[in-house]
Design an enzyme around this catalytic site. Structure first.
Site, mmCIF file in Angstrom:
data_model
loop_
_atom_site.group_PDB
_atom_site.id
_atom_site.type_symbol
_atom_site.label_atom_id
_atom_site.label_comp_id
_atom_site.label_asym_id
_atom_site.label_seq_id
_atom_site.Cartn_x
_atom_site.Cartn_y
_atom_site.Cartn_z
ATOM 1 N N GLU A 93 -88.638 -61.916 -44.165
ATOM 2 C CA GLU A 93 -88.379 -62.248 -45.584
ATOM 3 C C GLU A 93 -89.125 -63.418 -45.904
ATOM 4 O O GLU A 93 -88.856 -64.565 -45.451
ATOM 5 C CB GLU A 93 -86.922 -62.438 -45.805
ATOM 6 N N HIS A 101 -78.915 -58.899 -38.596
ATOM 7 C CA HIS A 101 -77.521 -58.774 -39.404
ATOM 8 C C HIS A 101 -76.705 -57.628 -38.499
ATOM 9 O O HIS A 101 -77.169 -56.432 -38.615
ATOM 10 C CB HIS A 101 -77.679 -58.242 -40.842
ATOM 11 N N GLU A 131 -79.065 -54.304 -39.640
ATOM 12 C CA GLU A 131 -80.412 -54.593 -40.407
ATOM 13 C C GLU A 131 -80.970 -55.633 -39.718
ATOM 14 O O GLU A 131 -80.422 -56.855 -39.177
ATOM 15 C CB GLU A 131 -80.218 -55.102 -41.851
ATOM 16 N N ASP A 189 -84.013 -58.137 -40.177
ATOM 17 C CA ASP A 189 -85.031 -58.624 -41.084
ATOM 18 C C ASP A 189 -86.056 -59.404 -40.397
ATOM 19 O O ASP A 189 -86.056 -60.389 -40.115
ATOM 20 C CB ASP A 189 -84.273 -59.675 -42.233
#
Length: 451
Positions: free
Chosen positions: A232, A243, A227, A229
């Site tokens: 956020e 991640h 992932e 991101d």
């Protein structure tokens, strides 16, 4: 008298092909949302795409009628005595994007409302035809405009990438008959176990309704994948976080899913290597009235740098740039003892971050940027979402977390540690919404004006 489980098994056999079904009660019309592809020199062309709602938000009913297969946070035990029977007996249906979910999309923008009637939050993907649009990020930059002024403490308006199958799992899992056109196949680095369907089967076995969330629960299986991101954020804090995962695919139980006390035993690095300016010593950079003013719309640029400046090179850095009111604003340098001043994510930053915070260095153990870069090679699906947090009240993003900690990096934003409770968020910020627009993707330096 025939038992409920036997009846459901017979119903499953009656359908012939066991699988996650597509319903026909409500026509599925994907709202339009375009983006632009850009080349060196800033020449951009429009790509006409749409958005599609994630399967977990959709009405799930019997294939032979309109009986709910899932109500509140429990499965119907007659239709869903086990994973295979439930997938055969139940169908995902089309969605009323605006009326039911508060999703508005047109042109090059999408707006997601936190609360619409009884619905809370949403997750949508960019889709092109019947497949998710995949982005290969290495040696490229990804840019978008966002307005988070309406998101207070406890809300996350997120834009990110996950290593999903473009077809939503149709080819890999023949029992999945719904596919990307109905938002199937989600995965992320948290290895979510709240998904009703994973790998073409239901997740009813071991399902435990949540004590705090009337709409959610967890099954035995989770869905893991790398992932990125990109964003956020709310109006208080923002984080940029890759991640990495050692394995992409379904997990089972606490150990491989990294649940509970086994957080650092699972397939994926749940903490990630995050760059939150506030957390790493720059408390005047992002927020209302700050250098990057969250009261106003902003342009967010993320660059994926490789060792040899090619798409096949090793990922070596992830950089962040903002543009607001015509001014280019570089990500602020970190200002924490023990971390070499930097405004980008590198392997050195990640190692130093974990050393000073005392957090396990899962990111390095799972391959660091080089390993994460390999997951980028296949292309990643783009996700937009808005949500509140029944697990940690979003304190990990915008407050002090863990609560009461005075460790380096525990302070992540100015929100009170008593904030973020979903019941408070949903009553006090019922009209909260985030708008993403003007997505651009292309060569480094091609998607924004640098002067």
């Amino acid at each position: 008298m025939i038992s409920a489980s036997t009846l459901a098994a017979l119903l499953a056999l009656g359908h012939g092909v066991l699988g996650q079904q597509a319903g026909t009660s409500t026509a599925e019309t994907h709202p339009p949302m375009s983006y632009q592809k850009c080349t060196t020199g800033g020449q951009c062309t429009t790509v006409n795409t749409n958005i599609v709602l994630d399967a977990n938000w959709r009405w799930l009913h019997s294939t032979s009628g309109y009986t709910n297969c899932y109500t509140g946070n429990t499965f119907d035990q007659t239709l869903c005595p086990n994973n295979q029977a439930c997938a055969a007996n139940c169908a995902l249906d089309g969605a009323d994007y605006t009326g039911t979910y508060g999703i508005q999309a047109s042109g090059n923008s999408v707006s997601l409302k936190l609360k619409q009637g009884n619905n809370i939050g949403s997750r949508v993907y960019l889709i092109n035809g019947d497949k998710y649009e995949l982005f290969k990020l290495k040696n490229q930059e990804f840019t978008f405009d966002v307005d988070v002024s309406g998101l207070g403490c406890g809300i996350n308006g997120a834009l990110y990438f996950v290593k999903m199958d473009a077809d939503g799992g149709l080819a890999k899992y023949p029992t999945n008959k719904a596919g990307a056109k109905l938002g199937t196949g989600y995965c992320d680095a948290q290895c979510p176990r709240d998904l009703k369907f994973i790998a073409g089967k239901a997740n009813v076995e071991g399902w435990k309704p949540s004590n705090g969330d009337a709409n959610s629960g967890e099954g035995n299986t989770g869905s893991c994948c790398a992932e990125m991101d990109i964003w956020e954020a709310n109006s208080i804090s923002t984080a940029l976080t890759p991640h990495a995962c050692s394995t992409n695919g379904p997990c089972t139980g606490n150990t491989t899913c990294g649940s509970g006390d086994s957080r650092y035993d699972g397939y994926c690095d749940k903490d990630g290597c995050d760059l939150n300016p506030y957390r790493f010593g720059v408390q005047n950079f992002f927020g209302p009235g700050k250098t990057v003013n969250s009261n106003q719309k902003m342009t967010v640029v993320t660059q994926f740098i490789t060792s040899d400046n090619t798409a096949t090179g090793t990922l070596s850095a992830i950089r962040r740039i903002y543009v607001q009111n015509g001014k280019v604003i570089q990500q602020a340098d970190t200002n924490i003892p023990g971390i070499t001043k930097t405004n980008q994510i590198t392997d050195k930053f990640c190692k130093e971050q974990k050393a000073v915070t005392g957090d396990p260095d899962e990111f390095s153990e799972k391959g660091g940027l080089a390993g994460f870069g390999k997951d980028l090679d296949a292309g990643m699906a783009l996700v937009f979402s808005v949500w509140d947090d029944h697990t940690a009240n979003m304190l990990w993003l915008d407050s002090t977390y863990p609560v009461g900690s005075n460790k380096v990096g525990a302070a992540r934003g100015t929100c009170a540690t008593t904030s973020g409770k979903p019941s408070d968020v949903e009553s006090q910020q019922a009209n909260a919404a985030v708008t993403f627009s003007n997505v651009k993707f292309g060569a480094i330096g091609s998607t924004y004006k640098s002067t």
